[in-house]
Design a protein around this motif. Structure first.
Motif, short mmCIF file in Angstrom:
data_model
loop_
_atom_site.label_atom_id
_atom_site.label_comp_id
_atom_site.label_asym_id
_atom_site.label_seq_id
_atom_site.Cartn_x
_atom_site.Cartn_y
_atom_site.Cartn_z
N HIS A 291 0.79 -1.12 -0.16
CA HIS A 291 0.05 -0.01 0.01
C HIS A 291 0.97 1.26 -0.02
CE1 HIS A 291 -3.40 2.47 0.76
NE2 HIS A 291 -2.70 3.03 1.86
N GLU A 292 1.91 1.32 1.07
CA GLU A 292 3.02 2.25 0.90
C GLU A 292 3.64 2.66 -0.48
OE1 GLU A 292 6.77 4.14 3.00
OE2 GLU A 292 5.82 2.31 3.96
N GLN A 294 2.60 1.65 -3.34
CA GLN A 294 1.50 2.39 -4.37
C GLN A 294 1.40 3.74 -4.34
OE1 GLN A 294 -1.61 -0.56 -3.60
NE2 GLN A 294 -1.32 -1.98 -5.17
N ASN A 295 1.18 4.10 -2.83
CA ASN A 295 0.89 5.58 -2.87
C ASN A 295 2.12 6.37 -3.26
OD1 ASN A 295 -1.53 5.09 -1.60
ND2 ASN A 295 -0.87 5.25 0.58
N ARG A 296 3.48 5.95 -2.97
CA ARG A 296 4.55 6.70 -3.54
C ARG A 296 4.75 6.78 -5.10
NH1 ARG A 296 10.41 4.85 -0.92
NH2 ARG A 296 10.80 6.35 -2.39
N VAL A 297 4.43 5.50 -5.54
CA VAL A 297 4.25 5.77 -7.25
C VAL A 297 3.07 6.64 -7.71
CG1 VAL A 297 3.72 4.22 -9.16
CG2 VAL A 297 5.21 3.47 -7.40
N GLU A 298 1.91 6.68 -6.89
CA GLU A 298 1.01 7.69 -7.38
C GLU A 298 1.44 9.02 -7.25
OE1 GLU A 298 -2.60 6.56 -5.28
OE2 GLU A 298 -2.78 4.60 -6.30
N ASN A 299 2.21 9.34 -6.06
CA ASN A 299 2.56 10.63 -5.87
C ASN A 299 3.58 10.98 -6.91
OD1 ASN A 299 0.69 11.14 -3.90
ND2 ASN A 299 2.37 10.36 -2.24
N ASN A 301 3.96 10.02 -9.94
CA ASN A 301 3.42 9.93 -11.48
C ASN A 301 2.65 11.48 -11.32
OD1 ASN A 301 4.15 7.52 -12.18
ND2 ASN A 301 2.36 6.59 -11.48
N LEU A 302 2.08 11.91 -10.14
CA LEU A 302 1.44 13.29 -10.29
C LEU A 302 2.31 14.26 -10.75
CD1 LEU A 302 -0.93 12.86 -6.99
CD2 LEU A 302 -1.68 13.07 -9.39
N LYS A 303 3.53 14.22 -10.46
CA LYS A 303 4.55 15.54 -10.75
C LYS A 303 4.59 15.68 -12.26
CE LYS A 303 7.43 14.72 -6.61
NZ LYS A 303 6.63 13.54 -5.76
N GLU A 305 2.17 15.61 -14.43
CA GLU A 305 0.71 16.20 -14.91
C GLU A 305 0.80 17.49 -15.16
OE1 GLU A 305 -2.40 14.41 -12.69
OE2 GLU A 305 -1.74 12.30 -13.15
#
Length: 306
Positions: A291-292, A294-299, A301-303, A305
């Motif tokens: 879970h941690e 996945q959250n790090r990857v999502e954060n 990837n947001l950079k 956008e």
């Protein structure tokens, strides 16, 4: 845009996003060792995310600009200079005919990524131009060879008006102390409690046996209850434990099958950072949940956008 290799005593490889979809045939993914720096390089120039770049390892490389254009260098600080003056990394710059780029030696990290607007031109083999020397795939001529003196690189061409800036706080310091995150795998419980906890409580050192296939660690021996398994699929980041008890972290050019027990997988973004470390570096690990990760990857990837 065009550049010529005037001198190269290090290792320069053309790499794009990798060779996906052929692991069932025994073909490795390959691609850049530090995917984060690779991705930033293309983003800064407005390129396709998988555009080809030059991965420069160790330095000792001299390039001559034979046609003008726009470039960027991300990843390691290899004491790069442009016409004898220090080059600002992580920031696009314009070059003209006759300019000379020199990459000297590792100052902070091991691998730099040289990108051009639109990406570098190279033939595609199995959907990728990524250089895999062991499998004789990819590269400038499609035969898996590194760039050599006299080679000429041309850009695909693209929109030179799309240039971005990199916030200073996002630029990594590869020399800083760091704990690398490991996601425990399904064989984690096959190790005795005391053995698996060694990974998270003791320091290891990167041995001299480190390349694009795997990074071997040296330190306290970790013993697995089952020393040999039926070969099964493996991916970059997998942490295998061979009979000598010294873990091996699989890297970009790793094999597709392996028979050693695995403690887990080094988290992908931390694997990028690990690829920037030189032999002899002290390495420590920490345990994280899926879970941690996945959250790090999502954060992360947001950079991209903006």
């Amino acid at each position: 845009m065009q550049i010529k290799v005037k001198r190269n005593a290090g290792l320069c490889l053309l790499q794009d996003g990798g060779r996906w979809g052929f692991r069932h045939l025994g073909v490795s993914i390959s691609g850049p060792m530090d995917r984060s720096s690779f991705r930033w390089a293309n983003w800064l120039l407005g390129n396709d995310a998988n555009a080809a770049v030059v991965e420069i390892t160790l330095g000792q490389t001299e390039l001559e600009v034979t046609q003008p254009g726009q470039l960027v260098v991300t990843g390691a600080d290899l004491a790069a200079t442009l016409n004898g003056k220090s080059l600002e990394l992580w920031s696009p710059f314009t070059v003209k005919e006759g300019d000379e780029l020199l990459f000297t030696k590792p100052m902070n990290g091991l691998r730099a990524y040289l990108a051009v607007t639109g990406g570098w031109k190279a033939p595609s083999t199995l959907g990728s131009c990524s250089t895999h020397m062991r499998e004789n795939l990819g590269g400038l001529c499609g035969e898996g060879l590194p760039l050599a003196q006299g080679d000429t690189l041309d850009s695909v061409g693209g929109d030179e008006n799309i240039l971005r800036s990199m916030p200073a706080w996002l630029i990594p310091d590869f020399n800083a102390d760091y704990q690398y995150a490991v996601i425990p795998g399904f064989q984690f419980s096959d190790f005795a409690f005391g053995e698996r906890e060694k990974l998270f409580n003791l320091d290891f050192k990167l041995s001299k046996d480190c390349d694009r296939m795997g990074y071997r660690l040296s330190g306290s021996e970790i013993c697995a209850s089952n020393q040999s398994l039926i070969s099964e699929p493996v991916l970059p980041g997998a942490m295998q434990v061979p009979p000598d008890g010294q873990p091996i972290v699989l890297m970009a050019d790793c094999q597709t099958l392996g028979g050693y027990p695995k403690l887990g997988r080094v988290f992908s973004l931390d694997l990028d950072r690990l690829s920037q470390q030189l032999p002899g570096k002290q390495i420590s690990f920490r345990k994280i949940s899926l879970h941690e990760a996945q959250n790090r990857v999502e954060n992360f990837n947001l950079k991209f956008e903006t």
